[in-house]
Scaffold this active site. Structure first.
Site, mmCIF file in Angstrom:
data_model
loop_
_atom_site.group_PDB
_atom_site.id
_atom_site.type_symbol
_atom_site.label_atom_id
_atom_site.label_comp_id
_atom_site.label_asym_id
_atom_site.label_seq_id
_atom_site.Cartn_x
_atom_site.Cartn_y
_atom_site.Cartn_z
ATOM 1 N N LYS A 1 -0.039 10.207 -8.252
ATOM 2 C CA LYS A 1 1.123 9.424 -8.724
ATOM 3 C C LYS A 1 1.482 8.357 -7.691
ATOM 4 C CE LYS A 1 5.337 11.121 -7.994
ATOM 5 N NZ LYS A 1 6.263 10.232 -7.250
ATOM 6 N N ASN A 2 1.504 8.742 -6.411
ATOM 7 C CA ASN A 2 2.008 7.837 -5.378
ATOM 8 C C ASN A 2 0.997 6.785 -4.945
ATOM 9 O OD1 ASN A 2 4.401 9.129 -5.583
ATOM 10 N ND2 ASN A 2 4.186 10.333 -3.709
ATOM 11 N N ARG B 1 12.754 5.169 -8.080
ATOM 12 C CA ARG B 1 12.798 4.477 -6.792
ATOM 13 C C ARG B 1 11.532 3.651 -6.569
ATOM 14 N NH1 ARG B 1 14.145 3.923 -1.872
ATOM 15 N NH2 ARG B 1 12.506 3.817 -0.333
ATOM 16 N N CYS C 1 18.896 9.576 -3.805
ATOM 17 C CA CYS C 1 18.382 10.701 -4.595
ATOM 18 C C CYS C 1 18.630 11.980 -3.800
ATOM 19 C CB CYS C 1 16.904 10.519 -4.887
ATOM 20 S SG CYS C 1 15.914 10.549 -3.411
ATOM 21 N N ARG D 1 17.600 6.675 0.937
ATOM 22 C CA ARG D 1 16.304 6.010 0.749
ATOM 23 C C ARG D 1 16.449 4.518 1.100
ATOM 24 N NH1 ARG D 1 13.271 9.289 -2.651
ATOM 25 N NH2 ARG D 1 11.442 8.222 -1.856
ATOM 26 N N PRO D 2 16.692 4.202 2.371
ATOM 27 C CA PRO D 2 16.906 2.784 2.713
ATOM 28 C C PRO D 2 15.630 1.964 2.506
ATOM 29 C CG PRO D 2 16.617 4.087 4.692
ATOM 30 C CD PRO D 2 16.693 5.063 3.556
ATOM 31 N N ILE D 3 15.784 0.653 2.449
ATOM 32 C CA ILE D 3 14.608 -0.230 2.367
ATOM 33 C C ILE D 3 14.675 -1.317 3.440
ATOM 34 C CG2 ILE D 3 14.195 0.178 -0.107
ATOM 35 C CD1 ILE D 3 15.506 -2.598 -0.595
ATOM 36 N N ASP D 4 15.382 -1.021 4.526
ATOM 37 C CA ASP D 4 15.521 -2.026 5.587
ATOM 38 C C ASP D 4 14.173 -2.464 6.162
ATOM 39 O OD1 ASP D 4 15.708 0.783 6.485
ATOM 40 O OD2 ASP D 4 15.670 -0.098 8.490
ATOM 41 N N LEU D 5 13.230 -1.541 6.255
ATOM 42 C CA LEU D 5 11.920 -1.899 6.817
ATOM 43 C C LEU D 5 11.138 -2.793 5.849
ATOM 44 C CD1 LEU D 5 10.943 1.560 8.346
ATOM 45 C CD2 LEU D 5 11.798 -0.467 9.572
ATOM 46 N N ASP E 1 6.072 16.017 0.896
ATOM 47 C CA ASP E 1 6.046 16.334 -0.540
ATOM 48 C C ASP E 1 5.497 17.719 -0.847
ATOM 49 O OD1 ASP E 1 5.279 12.943 -1.649
ATOM 50 O OD2 ASP E 1 7.114 13.898 -0.948
ATOM 51 N N ARG F 1 8.384 13.961 -14.159
ATOM 52 C CA ARG F 1 8.186 12.672 -13.493
ATOM 53 C C ARG F 1 6.871 12.660 -12.709
ATOM 54 N NH1 ARG F 1 12.921 10.645 -9.964
ATOM 55 N NH2 ARG F 1 11.252 9.147 -9.676
HETATM 56 C C1 EPZ Z 1 6.950 7.661 -0.572
HETATM 57 O O1 EPZ Z 1 8.331 7.387 -0.654
HETATM 58 C C2 EPZ Z 1 6.659 8.635 -1.699
HETATM 59 N N1 EPZ Z 1 6.968 8.021 -2.988
HETATM 60 C C3 EPZ Z 1 7.490 9.898 -1.517
HETATM 61 O O2 EPZ Z 1 7.110 10.819 -2.545
HETATM 62 C C4 EPZ Z 1 7.148 10.509 -0.171
HETATM 63 O O3 EPZ Z 1 7.961 11.644 0.042
HETATM 64 C C5 EPZ Z 1 7.389 9.481 0.943
HETATM 65 O O4 EPZ Z 1 6.636 8.286 0.677
HETATM 66 C C6 EPZ Z 1 6.985 10.003 2.314
HETATM 67 O O5 EPZ Z 1 5.619 10.313 2.296
HETATM 68 C C7 EPZ Z 1 6.101 7.117 -3.491
HETATM 69 O O6 EPZ Z 1 5.101 6.791 -2.898
HETATM 70 C C8 EPZ Z 1 6.448 6.540 -4.837
HETATM 71 P P1 EPZ Z 1 9.077 6.216 3.035
HETATM 72 P P2 EPZ Z 1 8.953 6.184 0.239
HETATM 73 O O7 EPZ Z 1 9.513 4.815 2.888
HETATM 74 O O8 EPZ Z 1 7.956 5.118 0.427
HETATM 75 C C9 EPZ Z 1 12.729 6.110 6.014
HETATM 76 C C10 EPZ Z 1 7.468 12.271 -4.373
HETATM 77 O O9 EPZ Z 1 8.047 13.365 -4.509
HETATM 78 N N2 EPZ Z 1 12.781 4.694 5.665
HETATM 79 O O10 EPZ Z 1 7.725 6.490 3.552
HETATM 80 O O11 EPZ Z 1 10.263 5.822 -0.358
HETATM 81 C C11 EPZ Z 1 13.067 7.008 4.833
HETATM 82 O O12 EPZ Z 1 14.458 7.211 4.727
HETATM 83 C C12 EPZ Z 1 8.115 11.182 -3.524
HETATM 84 O O13 EPZ Z 1 6.369 11.978 -4.895
HETATM 85 C C13 EPZ Z 1 13.629 3.848 6.395
HETATM 86 O O14 EPZ Z 1 14.345 4.288 7.276
HETATM 87 O O15 EPZ Z 1 9.202 6.918 1.617
HETATM 88 C C14 EPZ Z 1 12.335 8.278 5.193
HETATM 89 O O16 EPZ Z 1 13.112 9.031 6.093
HETATM 90 C C15 EPZ Z 1 9.418 11.640 -2.903
HETATM 91 N N3 EPZ Z 1 13.655 2.526 6.070
HETATM 92 C C16 EPZ Z 1 11.077 7.785 5.906
HETATM 93 O O17 EPZ Z 1 11.391 6.454 6.340
HETATM 94 C C17 EPZ Z 1 12.864 1.993 5.087
HETATM 95 O O18 EPZ Z 1 12.912 0.759 4.861
HETATM 96 C C18 EPZ Z 1 9.841 7.747 5.023
HETATM 97 O O19 EPZ Z 1 10.177 7.017 3.868
HETATM 98 C C19 EPZ Z 1 12.007 2.855 4.376
HETATM 99 C C20 EPZ Z 1 11.975 4.189 4.682
#
Ligand code: EPZ
Length: 465
Positions: free
Chosen positions: A22-23, A93, A117, A122-126, A315, A407
Site C-alpha cells: 500500500k505504502n 493522509r 490521526c 502528522r506534521p509536514i514541515d519537512l 507499522d 484501508r
Molecule cells: C509513512 O507515513 C507511512 N504511510 C506510514 O504508514 C508509516 O507509519 C510511516 O511512513 C513511517 O514509516 C504511507 O507511506 C502512506 P513519516 P508518513 O513522514 O510518511 C515525523 C500505515 O499504517 N515527521 O515517515 O506520514 C512524523 O511525525 C501508515 O500504513 C515530521 O516531524 O510518516 C513521524 O514522527 C501509518 N515532519 C516521523 O517523522 C514531517 O514533515 C515519521 O513520519 C514529516 C514527518
C-alpha cells in the site's frame, strides 16, 4: 457500519499470498501526475485508500482504470487542475503525496493540510522545507498548503527530523527534484523499501536518481517524464501480519510473495521470540519468496523498538505487541517513530493482555491465554493487532470500526478464513454480538437495569473517542 465477529483458538494452516505494498502504491499513483505517457501499475491492492486516491487523481485530470488482473492504468488527460480537495484529502493522509508531483509538473499545488490521526501528530514541515529549498513559494491558507514555482531549481536538501527522516516527505521532495533545473542532493532521505520502489518507478519514467535505499540521494533534473509498466513491491507489513498470525495461533502457514530482504528486522525479532520461519522458495523476478511459519508452543519475551528502516517498522509495532502479550516473561515495546502510537494497548488489555505504559514504552507481562471480548479498532495497524489477538483468544471477539482495516488490508477476512480462521463481517448492532459477550450474560445486574442496559445496547452507536 460493519464489525467483525471472530471465533478464536484455531491454529491457522495453509497458504496465503501477500499483496502489493500500500505504502508504495499510493505515492507511485500520485507521481503518475508527472507522466506524459500512459502508466501501468501491477499488483496494486484493491484497498479503500487506493480507491480514495484514484478518486482524487480523477479530480486532478487523470484517467484511472482498474484492470481485472490487479493492475491499474493511469493516464493524464488534463494538466490544468491543481487543487486537491479537502473532502478527499481529509479521508487519507497519503493524499499529501500529490503535492510534490503537482508542483513539479504543473507549477502549482493547493493541497489540504492532512488531518491528525490516532497514531499521533502528522506534521509536514519537512515536506515544505524541502520544496521551499527547491524554490517553491509555500503559504498556508485556510487549512491548505498553497505552493507555486515558475521553475524548480536543484539544491541541497536536508530532510532529517526529530524522529528520523520522512517517508512521504522524501517522496514529495524527490518528485519535485526530478523535474527541477540542475542537480539536487537529498540528505537524510528515508530508506524504506517503499521509497526505493517509488524512486525506481520515477527512474522507469526517465528520471535520473542515484543513491536509492541510502540516506543520500542525487537527482539530475530532466525536462519531461514518459510512461512505464511497473510492478509494486510486496507489502512487508502485510507479510509480517500473516507471519505473526501463524505464530500466535500455533499454526503452520505458508506466506507467498515476500521480500525477506525488506524484512530483516521483522524476521530477526520473530526468531528471537522463538517463532520458526523458513524460506521454502526463493523469489524470482517480480514474484517474491515463500516463507513458512510455524508457531512455537511457547513464545519468548523480547524488547522491540520501532525505528526508521532498516529498523523494526512502526507499522508492525502493534502486531508485535499482540504477539508478545502471549510470550513468557516481560517484554518492552517502544515506538521511536510515533511515540504515541499505543491506542491498541487498552483494547489488548480488554482481551486479557497485561500491558501498561511507562513513558515512551509499553511494558508487557505475558499471559498464558487471551480471552474474547468486545474491542474497538483505532487505526489501521492497531486493527490488525486486534484481529491477531482475537484469532489467538479463546471464545468470541467483536471488533468494531473495522473500516480502519479495509484501508490497508484487502479482503482480510476472506484470506484469513482460507487458513481456517472464523471471521464474520456483520452489521454493527447488538443482535450480532454473540450471547456470551452480551452485557446481561453472567453479570449479576439487578433486574430493573437489565431492560435499560439492553435498550442502551440497542440504541448506542459505538462511542467515537
Ligand atoms: C509513512 O507515513 C507511512 N504511510 C506510514 O504508514 C508509516 O507509519 C510511516 O511512513 C513511517 O514509516 C504511507 O507511506 C502512506 P513519516 P508518513 O513522514 O510518511 C515525523 C500505515 O499504517 N515527521 O515517515 O506520514 C512524523 O511525525 C501508515 O500504513 C515530521 O516531524 O510518516 C513521524 O514522527 C501509518 N515532519 C516521523 O517523522 C514531517 O514533515 C515519521 O513520519 C514529516 C514527518
Amino acid at each position: 457500519m460493519d464489525m467483525f465477529v471472530v471465533r478464536g483458538g484455531t491454529p491457522l494452516q495453509g497458504r496465503i499470498r501477500v499483496s502489493g505494498a500500500k505504502n508504495a502504491a499510493l505515492p507511485i499513483m500520485a507521481a503518475s501526475i508527472m507522466a506524459d505517457d500512459a502508466v501501468t501499475l501491477r499488483d496494486v491492492p484493491d484497498l479503500v485508500d487506493v480507491r480514495t486516491l484514484a478518486s482524487l487523481l480523477g479530480t486532478l485530470g487523470l484517467l484511472v482504470e482498474r484492470q481485472d488482473d490487479q493492475s491499474l492504468q493511469l493516464e493524464v488527460i488534463d494538466n490544468s487542475a491543481t487543487v486537491a480537495d479537502y473532502e478527499l484529502v481529509r479521508r487519507m493522509r497519503a493524499s499529501i503525496c500529490v503535492l510534490g508531483p503537482l508542483l513539479a509538473r504543473r507549477g502549482r499545488a493547493c493541497v489540504s493540510l492532512p488531518g491528525g490521526c490516532n497514531i499521533g501528530d502528522r506534521p509536514i514541515d519537512l515536506h515544505l522545507k524541502g520544496l521551499e529549498a527547491l524554490g517553491a513559494d509555500i503559504r498556508i491558507e485556510r487549512g491548505y498548503v498553497m505552493a507555486s514555482a515558475k521553475r524548480l531549481r536543484g539544491n541541497r536538501v536536508f530532510l532529517g527530523g526529530s524522529f528520523g527522516s520522512t517517508v512521504t516527505g522524501t517522496c514529495n521532495v524527490l518528485a519535485a527534484a526530478v523535474l527541477a533545473d540542475g542537480v539536487t542532493t537529498i540528505e537524510s532521505a528515508a530508506c524504506e523499501p517503499e521509497v526505493v520502489d517509488f524512486g525506481n518507478f520515477l527512474r522507469s519514467l526517465g528520471a535520473k536518481i542515484d543513491g536509492l535505499g541510502t540516506p543520500f540521494l542525487r537527482i539530475e533534473g530532466v525536462r519531461r517524464l514518459g510512461g512505464t509498466d511497473h510492478t509494486i513491491i510486496p507489502d512487508r507489513i502485510e507479510a509480517a501480519t500473516f507471519l505473526i498470525a501463524g505464530a500466535m495461533t500455533r499454526g503452520d502457514v505458508t506466506v507467498e510473495n515476500c521480500c525477506p530482504g525488506h524484512m530483516s528486522a521483522i524476521l530477526d525479532k520473530l526468531k528471537e521470540t522463538g517463532v520458526e520461519i523458513t524460506e521454502i522458495e526463493a523469489g524470482s523476478g517480480s514474484t517474491g519468496a515463500t516463507l513458512r511459519v510455524r508457531g512455537p508452543q511457547s513464545l519468548k519475551q523480547a524488547e522491540c523498538s520501532a525505528l526508521p528502516y532498516p529498523g523494526l517498522p512502526t507499522d508492525v509495532q502493534a502486531q508485535f505487541m499482540a504477539l508478545l502479550s502471549l510470550a513468557d516473561g516481560i517484554s518492552v515495546v517502544t515506538d521511536k517513530v510515533f511515540p504515541d502510537r499505543f491506542m491498541h494497548v487498552a483494547e489488548l488489555v480488554r482481551l486479557g493482555a497485561r500491558i501498561h505504559r511507562e513513558g515512551p514504552s509499553a511494558i508487557i507481562n505475558g499471559v498464558g491465554r487471551l480471552s474474547g471480548a468486545c474491542v474497538m479498532a483505532s487505526d489501521l495497524r492497531a486493527s490488525a493487532a486486534l484481529v491477531l489477538a482475537a484469532l489467538a483468544a479463546e471464545g468470541d471477539t467483536v471488533i468494531r470500526r473495522i473500516y480502519h482495516l479495509d484501508r490497508g488490508y484487502e479482503q482480510i477476512e476472506q484470506r484469513l478464513n482460507s487458513l481456517g480462521a472464523s471471521i464474520r463481517r456483520v452489521e454493527d448492532c447488538a443482535e450480532n454480538v454473540p450471547a456470551n459477550l452480551q452485557l446481561t450474560q453472567g453479570v449479576s445486574v439487578p433486574a430493573p437495569h437489565i431492560a435499560v442496559a439492553a435498550s442502551v445496547a440497542k440504541t448506542a452507536a459505538p462511542q467515537e473517542r
